[in-house]
Structures are given as C-alpha cells and as structure tokens.
Motif scaffolding. Sequence first.
Motif, mmCIF file in Angstrom:
data_model
loop_
_atom_site.group_PDB
_atom_site.id
_atom_site.type_symbol
_atom_site.label_atom_id
_atom_site.label_comp_id
_atom_site.label_asym_id
_atom_site.label_seq_id
_atom_site.Cartn_x
_atom_site.Cartn_y
_atom_site.Cartn_z
ATOM 1 N N GLU A 622 34.692 44.183 40.501
ATOM 2 C CA GLU A 622 33.706 43.100 40.511
ATOM 3 C C GLU A 622 32.429 43.542 39.797
ATOM 4 O O GLU A 622 31.873 42.815 38.954
ATOM 5 C CB GLU A 622 33.401 42.725 41.966
ATOM 6 C CG GLU A 622 32.717 41.406 42.157
ATOM 7 C CD GLU A 622 33.592 40.222 41.766
ATOM 8 O OE1 GLU A 622 33.222 39.578 40.774
ATOM 9 O OE2 GLU A 622 34.610 39.950 42.422
ATOM 10 N N PHE A 625 33.063 43.796 36.024
ATOM 11 C CA PHE A 625 33.173 42.506 35.330
ATOM 12 C C PHE A 625 31.821 41.816 35.277
ATOM 13 O O PHE A 625 31.463 41.211 34.253
ATOM 14 C CB PHE A 625 34.197 41.624 36.037
ATOM 15 C CG PHE A 625 34.548 40.393 35.245
ATOM 16 C CD1 PHE A 625 35.404 40.480 34.160
ATOM 17 C CD2 PHE A 625 33.993 39.164 35.547
ATOM 18 C CE1 PHE A 625 35.716 39.360 33.403
ATOM 19 C CE2 PHE A 625 34.301 38.036 34.792
ATOM 20 C CZ PHE A 625 35.161 38.137 33.724
ATOM 21 N N GLU A 637 41.560 45.830 37.583
ATOM 22 C CA GLU A 637 42.370 44.737 38.127
ATOM 23 C C GLU A 637 43.843 45.131 38.182
ATOM 24 O O GLU A 637 44.562 44.766 39.111
ATOM 25 C CB GLU A 637 42.206 43.483 37.261
ATOM 26 C CG GLU A 637 41.123 42.540 37.720
ATOM 27 C CD GLU A 637 41.325 42.040 39.138
ATOM 28 O OE1 GLU A 637 40.436 42.278 39.971
ATOM 29 O OE2 GLU A 637 42.372 41.425 39.435
ATOM 30 N N LEU B 176 34.777 37.818 39.700
ATOM 31 C CA LEU B 176 36.170 38.230 39.486
ATOM 32 C C LEU B 176 37.075 37.664 40.582
ATOM 33 O O LEU B 176 38.194 37.212 40.303
ATOM 34 C CB LEU B 176 36.244 39.765 39.462
ATOM 35 C CG LEU B 176 37.522 40.391 38.954
ATOM 36 C CD1 LEU B 176 37.893 39.881 37.587
ATOM 37 C CD2 LEU B 176 37.378 41.912 38.918
ATOM 38 N N GLY B 177 36.562 37.674 41.809
ATOM 39 C CA GLY B 177 37.329 37.102 42.904
ATOM 40 C C GLY B 177 37.570 35.622 42.667
ATOM 41 O O GLY B 177 38.674 35.104 42.912
ATOM 42 N N LEU B 179 37.720 34.149 39.761
ATOM 43 C CA LEU B 179 38.698 34.025 38.677
ATOM 44 C C LEU B 179 40.120 34.249 39.204
ATOM 45 O O LEU B 179 41.069 33.592 38.772
ATOM 46 C CB LEU B 179 38.395 35.055 37.575
ATOM 47 C CG LEU B 179 37.205 34.727 36.671
ATOM 48 C CD1 LEU B 179 36.913 35.910 35.754
ATOM 49 C CD2 LEU B 179 37.475 33.487 35.837
ATOM 50 N N ARG B 180 40.250 35.181 40.117
ATOM 51 C CA ARG B 180 41.559 35.451 40.723
ATOM 52 C C ARG B 180 42.073 34.193 41.418
ATOM 53 O O ARG B 180 43.241 33.836 41.289
ATOM 54 C CB ARG B 180 41.406 36.598 41.724
ATOM 55 C CG ARG B 180 42.302 37.768 41.440
ATOM 56 C CD ARG B 180 42.080 38.856 42.477
ATOM 57 N NE ARG B 180 41.197 39.899 41.989
ATOM 58 C CZ ARG B 180 40.155 40.392 42.638
ATOM 59 N NH1 ARG B 180 39.820 39.919 43.824
ATOM 60 N NH2 ARG B 180 39.434 41.349 42.121
#
Lengths: 907, 290
Positions: A622, A625, A637, B176-177, B179-180
């Motif tokens: 996180e 990114f 990832e 990012l979470g 996007l996941r």
Amino acid sequence: MLHQLLIRIQSGVLASPRRVILASLLAVAVALVLGLGVEFRTSRSELAPPDDPDQRRLDELNQQFLGAMALIAAVEEAPGQEPDPDRLRAYADALALEFERDPLVERVFHRIDIDWILQRGFHLAPADELEAAIDRIERDPDLVGDLSGVRDLADLNDLIAARIEGGLTRASLPGAEAAAGIERLVDLLSAERLFITSPAASIEALTRQAPLMALAGDRPEIASRGYLATDDGRTLYQIIGRRDQDDSLPALRKFVGAMRQRAADLATRTPGFRVSFTGEPATTVEEMAIVRRDTWFTTCVALAGVSILALLVFRWKMHAFLLLAALAMGIAWAFGAVRLEIGYLNLITSSFIPTLVGVGIAYGIHPISEYELEGAHTRDPIGALRGAYHLTGAAVTVSAVTTASAFFAITLMEFRGFSELGLVAGVGVLLCLISSLLTLPALLAVFGRRRHSRDRSARAASPTATVDRLWDRHGAPMVCRFPRTVAIVALVVTAFLGWSARDIAFDINVLKLLPSDAESIRSQNRMVMESNLSPAFNVVVADDIEGLRLLRERAAREPTIDRVESVLMFLPEDPQPSREAVGRLRSLLERVRLPATTRPCDRERWLASVHRLQAAIERSAEASFAAGLGELAGPLEQARAGTVALSGAIDAAPPGLEADWDAGQARLLAWAGRALTALRRAASSDPPTVDTLPAGIHDRFFTRDGRPMAFLQPTEDVFETEFLQEYAAASRRVSPEAAGFPIVLLAMARRITSGFYASIGAGAVLVVLILLIDYRSLRHAALAILPLGLGMIWMLGGMRLIGLQFNFANLVVVPLIIGVGIDNGVHLVHRMRHEGDRGMTMVLRHTGRAIIIAGLTTMTGFGSMALASHQGMASLGLSLLIGVGACVMTAIVVLPNLLIAAGRIKR
Amino acid sequence: MRRPYELLLVGAVALAMTAAVAAVPPPRTMVICAPGFPGDTESARPTMEAFARAAVEAAGWPDGSLAVVYDPSEEGGIDRLAAEDVALAIVPVPFFLQNGERFDLKPALQIESESGTEEVWSLVAHRGAVASASALDGWEITGRPGYAPAFVRGPILGEWGPLPAGARIMATASVLGALRRAAAGEKVAVLLDAPQAASLSSLPFAAELEVVARSGRLPGGVVCTVGDRLSAGEADAFQQGLLRLHRSPAGEEALAGMRLKRFHKLDDKALDAARRSYDAAKESAPDRAQ
C-alpha cells in the motif's frame, strides 16, 4: 573520321569474313588459355584495399582470438521434445567434445566453469558493496541471533514479517535491492507452498543442485550453469575456433562441412536435438551456396528469356544464334584479358559475365536489326550488311565507348571489389564491341551468302517479322501521336519521382542481403535478440591487466558501449580491500548459528505466521503504491498473492501430513547447514588471479600471445549507420588499435559511398566529353544524355516507391545505368542526324525497334536476377530492371515527344 | 561610583540587546498536509527538519525561526492549521479548495513533484463495468482526493459527466486495497494520480481493471500563507527563498526527501479554473458535494 574508319574496317571484314572468323576463334583459344590461369579468390578480405589498416587489424585479431569470426553452433532440443535442460547441457558437452576431436578445430568454447565462479563469487563483488552489505547486517545485531531461533517455517515467516515492518517504520527509500529482495520472497513463498503439498519433492529439487548454486538464484548466467545460452536457456551456443586461418571459400566450406558432419554423426547416436550453424564462416558458406544456386537459376532464366526474345523479334532465327555466338566470343576474350589486367577474379568481379551479357548484346542487336530492315539475304547480303553498319556502326561504337568509360569510372571507387569490376567490365565492353564490329558481320556475311545462294525462297521472303511489322505500322506512329500530352505527363512523372527519390537511403546491414530464412541468418538473429552474445562487437587488446583496466575505464565513459566483457569480470578490482571485506564476511558467517533441531509442525501456528506476513506485505504494498512505486508495489502484490495461496494450501492440506513436514523441515535444516558450510568455505577462498583462472576463461579473454582483450558490446544495432559511426569512434577512443567486424563494416561503407560520387561524376564527365567529340554539338550531346538523366530519376524514384534501398550489392547500379542507359540516347540522336527531315516516326521505326529489342534483352538479362533468393542479387536485378526499363521509355517515348512538342523535329 | 559614560555604555548595550531580541521573529510553523500519502508525522520529522533548515537559509530567515510539521490526514491538517503559530502551509489543491476559506489560506506558489506541477487523475474500475458517468449509480468512488467530494465531482470528473446521486465519494489511504476490490468485481471505482496510474500495469490483477475516465490537467499542490501572520516582507522573502531552493545542494536534497523537485510561481489561471469548477459542483449538489 569515325565513319571512314568503320567503313574501311567493314570493307576488310566483308572482303574475307572466313579469315576474320578464324582469327576470332584463334583469339578465343588464346583467351581461354590465358583464362585458365585466372585465379578465383573467394576470400572477403580480398575486397578491401591491400593496405587497409582496419582489415589488417581484423586479420591479426582473427589469428589471435577465438570469437568474432569463429563458427558458432546453436544446439537446441528438436521440436516436440519435452524440455530437459540437464539433457540439453549433456548433449552440448558431447557435441563440444565431438567438434574438438576434429583436426581442423583448435578449440571449442561453450561454457565457463560456474562452480569456480561461485566458489570465488564474494571476491568478484565490489568490495565497498560487500562492506556496505555487511554493515547493514551488523547494524541489526538481532538478525544473526534471530537465525538461531528459526526452528521451523513459521519462525521464518515471522522473521521476514518483522524485517518488512522494520523497513516500513524506518521509512527508508527502497531501491533496486528491495525489488530483488521481494522477488526472492515471492520465490520463497512459492517454495513454501510446494513444501506443504509435497515436502519430499521440494527438498529434492533444492538438494539436486549445489547449495551455492541454489543460493545464487535464477540469474541468467546462473540458470544457464555457465553455458552460453539464450535468455530462456533453450538454445546453447558453441564458439568453434579453427586451426587454419585461411578464409577462402573452399577452406571455409571444408570446415563448415566437417562440423556439420560431426553434428550429424552425434545426432545419429543421440537423436532428439537440432544443431544449426552461424557466425562468419557459416554465413559465408551459405551465402555462396545461395549465390551459386541463384546464379545458375537466373542465368538459365536469362538465357531462355533472351533466346525467346531474339527468336521472336528477328526475322531470321539464325541471326539470334549468330548474335549470341559473337557475344560469347567477346566475353571469352574479356575472360582471357582478366589474366592480363589483374590476374584474378573475386566475389564481385566474377559477376562481370552477366554484366557483359546484359550490356554487350545491344552492340549486335542494332546492326542486325538494321541488316534485316535493309533486306538481309532477300537481296545482296554484303550490300545489306554494308548499309546496316553504315547506319549503326558509329552509334554502336560511341555507345560502347561511353559505356566502357562509365565502367572505367567505377575504378575510382575505393571498394576494391567494385573498382576491379569497373576495370574488367570496361575492358570487356570494348572487347564485345570489337566482336560486334568484326566477328558478327563476318558471321552474318558467311551465313547470308550461303542462304542467299542456296535458299531461293528466302529471297522472296518478307524482310521483317510479324512483330516488327506491328511496330513499323502501328507502334512507332502511335508513340508520337500526342506529343504535348505525353511531354507534360512525362515532366509531371519526372517531378514526382524526383521528389520521391530525395531520401532514398543506404542500408549497411549485410545480413539483409541473404534470405531471411537462411539458417545462419535465423540463428544469428535469434542470438542477437534472445541472448547477450551478439557476435558484432569491437575488440581492444591491452598489454597487461592494468592496461586492461584503463581501457575499461575509457569504455565506461562511452555511451554507445553497453558493457565491457573481459577477464576483469573474473578478477577482484583490488585484491586487498576484497580480501578484507571477504574476511569480515567470513567472521560474520562464523557467528551464524543454526538451531540444533527443528520444531514439530503446528498447523495453526504456521497459518498465523502466514497471516502476519500477509499483513506486513499488504502494508508495504500500500505504501509503495501510494508513493507511485509500481516497481515495488507489483512484486509486493505478487508476494501477497503468494501468502494468500500459501494460507489456502495450509488450510487445504489433508490431515496426517505433519510427519512428512517434520521430516522435510529436518532435511531443510540439514541443507541449511551444508549451505552455511559452503558459504563459509567460499568466504575462505583466496582471491582469483590471472594464474588461477580456468582454461576456458583464459582462452576466451586472452590472445594467443597472452595479452588480455576486452569485448566492447554495443548498446544498439551496429547496422544502423549513425550508431555505427558513433560506436566505431568510441571504440577508437578506447584504443586506436580497436578492431572488429563493426569497424571493418563502417570502413567498407565509407569506401563504397565515398568513391560512389566520384565515379558517378567521372563517368558523367567522360560520357559528355565523348559525345561532344562525336557530335561536335552541345545540343546533340545534351539530347543524347537527356533520356539517361530522366531514366535515372525515374529509377531512383521507382526504387523509393517500392521500398528498395541502396545496399552493398546494388549501389553499383547507378554507375552501371550510366554505362547502359546512355546507349539509347546515342543511337537515337545518331539516327536523327542521319535521317534529317524525314521525321521522328522514321527514326523510331528503325532505331526505336533496335532500342526496344536491346532494352528487352538487357532487362531480361539483368531482370532475371530479381528472381534470386539472395536479397542483394535480387535488389540489384530489380534496380537494373527498373533503370533499364526507365531509360528505354525515356528514349523512345519521352525524348521524341519532347522534341516534337518543342517543334525541334517533325512528327 | 561609576562614571556617567560607563552608565551610558551599560544603558546602550541593554538597549541594543532589547532591540536584538525584539528583531528575532517568533518561531513560525509550516504545516504540510497530504491526505492519503504514506508515512506519519513522527517518521517524517527528520525530513521536515531538513526542509525547514534549507528553507530558512534560502529565505534569509534566522536559524530556528521555522518549524515544519507533516500530517497525512485531512483532519490532522485541519487541527494543525487551527494553531496560532501556523503561518505557512503546503497543501494539495483539493484541500485548499475545501478548507482555504476557513483558514484564510492565500496561495503563493505551486509545487513541482516528481510527476510535474500538474496532476491528472484517472478513474479506474473493473474492466467493462463502467461505460459512462451515469453508470456509477450505487458505486463507491474512492481515492486520495475523496475527502473533497466537490473536487471529485467538479474539477476531476466534471468534464466526463455529472455523477449520479447514488454515487458515494469516499476518501481512502488504502488505494491498493480498493483496486483489489475493484478487480474482484465490487462496485468500486478508484481515483489514481499520475504515478499511481503509471504503476497500475505492474499489478498482477491489472488485466481486470481499466481506466474509464481521465481528468484534465489540474494544479497539484500549493504553498499558502495563513491569514496575515507573516508580514508582506517576510512572506515575500520566504517565497523568493523557496523559488531558489532547488539551486543549492542542501535545498535540492531537502526537496528530494519530500519527493519534490522545486517550487514555481502560481498559475493563477489554472487555480481559478479549478476553483470555478469546484464551486459549480458544490452549488449544484451542496448536500452531496460536502
């Protein structure tokens, strides 16, 4: 004066034609005897000037070095085989032994001793980087101690999670090291998952290779186990050095043939593999085989085409054979003359025969065409011959002399192959002229007299063939029907093609001259694209290791040099700091303690450790990114996905595997112990020196007389002209004595292009001078040159439009077209002067007919080369086809209509 | 007994010392607020201190006259801006538009980050799931600027089309979470800045996602003075110092630590355009834009 001279010559010939034929045959015999002594030199180095320093340096390098000009064998598994790297490597070893058994082979280089490198790998790392790595480990005093507490894989997961969290809190800027570390983590998680499902198999995979090899990871040079390989490891390469340095074609053919036979022998004993060859010897042999095959094929096509044409257009078919016989004699004389001129033929000059066939045939077509129109043997053949030669002899002579002059101008090109072709072809043209002025009328006279006296029906025959009558009655008048329209269209077409031709390029890629599906080209392209083993690089030689370091420093400053390969890759920069750094590492490794025993597996504990690791990776991903660090976020990832899969695998593992896991962990710990021992042993090794290098590395990077070499690998394709210039200059800055194929290629390109303009200029000046002497009129000289000038523009524009570039093979087309294309204008203007006020249609009926026949035969002769599979030959043929065709069109269509439209001549 | 001239000298020295003390400005604070960015106040402290040292040196301010504090959340930034010693701020434009009036933030300069002076936002969703803005009804739109919904509706997505009333705009630091979740097929659309959008292809699930909309070029971040806590002279000296900060090695290093390249004069037109679009979005949907 020329007319008078020619009349006297013709009178003499026609007075005693049998004597002339006999003398011609005698001359042929003498020429053939002389020709027997003509040497065929097939070495490519023969094409460079004898005093060329670049070629000399390359030749010296070839004698000292196994590499740039060596034969290269590419070994791969046959299609359909299950990939088995170990089996492929074993086959490569057997093949190398097979090659080395051959008496023609000096040595084979196909792998470096990777075990030797791994044992001394710590000394090869930069000492400061090693010190920095040790510092980092020692700054974290818990790390070494923590290792002793890692009693199972759950402990290992927790240790890694703690390191990741530590990295986050320190907010250290990640770099390439971090990315590499994450990739190793992904591998580790994958291995851990494999361990869950089949612990025995995963340990087996680990212990199959030496611990140091496993620890070194999957870098290409490690993955290929030191073999020269493509990036995917599916093709292995072997560099085969010859004992003999003779680079003539027979020697190369023998060598490549022997290696092919060796590979075939091994293939019969051990099937399932495929071996192909590339490198300079294989390329040369294959190219020559292709050229030979193409030459036979195109010659047959040319002969068939010219014969069919001649039979179609000549009223008396025997005239076609007499024409070819006279031409053959002229070519035979030219062949004998080679002995007196230079004494040998090389790869380029050996093409003079097809050139003479294409050019020389025109000198017979014009008189025969006129002879038939004069009535030939329907009336007195001698009178008809006199008339025909009176009308065409001067034009044939002037056109042949201008052609020869244009060819002689090619001798100004510095490229030896072309300059010698200019001399040989120029003399050959003059000898073909002599044949057409002496031998041909003699043959025609003998045949004509016989036919006239014996065949009464011939006297009543029509003097012209059906095809001729079509031209005479319809074609020639049609050409001049719309003079203004044709003139305007011609000027527009010329302007458009001239504009198109402005940026026609010169492609120096010699590999493109061969068919793209040629084995050696395919292999070489694959080698360049899929490995870092490009054979096209320059080499510099130092006197000693210190000198080599200096060369490497200079090379590092050059942006066109990607990397320097030398023995320095296998030696420490400075043995003392390296010894000290490795000593520190040794003491660090001595402090590492592994646990005495493993802990029995606890599924829940293991699963919890994976979840903790997953959480740590997620936080790190996180943060990466959010900071826009995709190069880290992506691998993280993947690592996260690895932990998800791992926890899934633990959940899904059937009960009862715990005993296998315990046994596997115990074996893993034992392996770790062996790996630690191997690391300690490597850290105890002495720094490598020149004297302790393995033979393979020594042979690869030292000359035969013991001097170290450096291979300057270019950053880009050396066949890009601008880059090649920069790369060659950079190599010279590294060492003025730099040598290699790229430098020779650049020198060859420069020689060819520099002499190119000089030869064109000289050829044009000579042609103008001769025409001025002949016509004594600037206007007529200009008119004779006009079709050539327009034809050249059309040719260059046409080449550009069909995507044809100049290359080493077809660059000579421009001076050749000057020589060939000028003939049409010369004949046309001669005839115009002769016909006076009788109009352009009359000129075209006679001379136009001959120009078309000569043009078609020349186009057939040259154009047959366009069918060759050799791309260089095909491009030459196609360029000449376009050029000759354009010159015919501009002579019989454009010039007449321009003159009529301008009111200079009546229709 | 002291002689008169000695008394005079003592008095002069005392006066000079008083004047000197009075000339030293009270310490000022600069707040750097970057909602959604990584890190925290504590871990960023060394970087902020290095920046403060370099900035005061470039501005010709006395040593120690500036403290710089970093906060990675909107709420934290608001709390810090409320303090009386805060005279300067570096904030993203969404924060400025949303809170500028409240704290009397006056834009002075703009920043150039590693991706430039402007920002282009990309809206990413599951491949094939969103064809137009109206398709986002019932969706969650999340990302770093989600704390300023009017900025998302106006400057970022205004040109693409009006967002439906059912679209929820949320702030998140876990891009990012999000996007996941989007890749897994949830009704989540994620706003990415240019570096994040460039990194998208590196993700293993990138094939499941697509960029469905892109904003125009918007100003990225601005340096503001807070109210009138700096005199015009002080403000000008500080701005001039920041404008030349990147020229000194120490300044360049301090900027690099904050992933910045340099400061530029403000592009008033671009900021005004963003403000107009923001205001329009706010007026058209005041209840949802807040």
